[in-house]
Design an enzyme around this catalytic site. Sequence first.
Site: not given
Length: 376
Positions: A92-93, A271, A340
Amino acid sequence: MDFELKATAPGSNARAGVITTDHGQIETPIFMPVGTLGSVKGVHTHELRDDVKAQIILGNTYHLYLRPGTDIIEKAGGLHKFNGWDKPILTDSGGFQVFSLSDNRKLTDEGAWFRSHIDGSKHLFTPEKVVDIQRSIGSDIMMALDECPPGTSDYQYSRKSLDLTKRWLARGWKHFNETEPRYGHRQAFFPIVQGCTYADLRRESARFVADLGAEGNAIGGLAVGEPAEVMYDMIEVVNEILPVDRPRYLMGVGTPVNILEAIDRGVDMMDCVMPTRNGRNGMIFTPEGTMNMRNRKWADDFSPLQPDGPSYVDRVYSKAYVRHLFIAEELLAMQIASIHNLAFYLWLVGEARRHIIAGDFKPWKTEMVEKLMRRL
């Protein structure tokens, strides 16, 4: 970076594809574990590879720039060699992190001035500098500098913010095309669609982004305070315009239900810190719903976390044992929950891909959403 579309789902905009980078292939739709500082919190690289089945992880330009700094990363030969991850990395920037420092930053046409959250030192991120930092990091996919306005922003502020993001994007795109990778592998540049919750601004931004012809495109500024249904509406608006032959990355989203709804609307990459952050606080995600491992009901439940689970931790540890670890504040509890949850997220997008290819994604997704919303 190359992208090949393999299948689309009947009655849905869901897609299955393959992204090819110099560090390996990524089967989409895909969830990307967040490794802000070059590591996914509490999870070893071999666990990410062998247990979680991660195909790509994230790093963050803002945090890596401040610590350890680009000098150290360059001496190591790039982030892949520094952290030992030999698969693809996206960075990411740092725009979201900079703009979350509302009391310690100033936005201008030149760029974003901010003070470090570590020592208060003053820094400037320009669109060009952010490209240079990501060249030093060596990520396979880098992001453009943008402003991420809050989901509750009014139209006037969102208009001004989008105009600034577009000017920054034009400069960042130009600089990306005038510079070269440093470590012998290709790097892709993703512009980011903004526009808050206003359909006309989103369409304008999506057209501006699509016209660049980048190897992939991102959708930013969602899941930042607006209702989920509004987020879904904005995804639909944007994906009507973004090219179908390039991957679409929805940034910072989200819950398992959010992920399936996004896939249904044509998103390929996602994400979120939720699987690890919530895991560290005792929340376990399963195909049947979510569990709070601090609840008394698990104290004498000796069944596995998930009998047919996607990770070795499900079959090794019982609910009672994991609850004991959380109540006792043992660090192992957070590690087990993180592995998990990440494995579950990767299992979920893998199942979505399988059902897209099989042609029954839509009914499967409807059934899964109902299950995922349960509190066990």
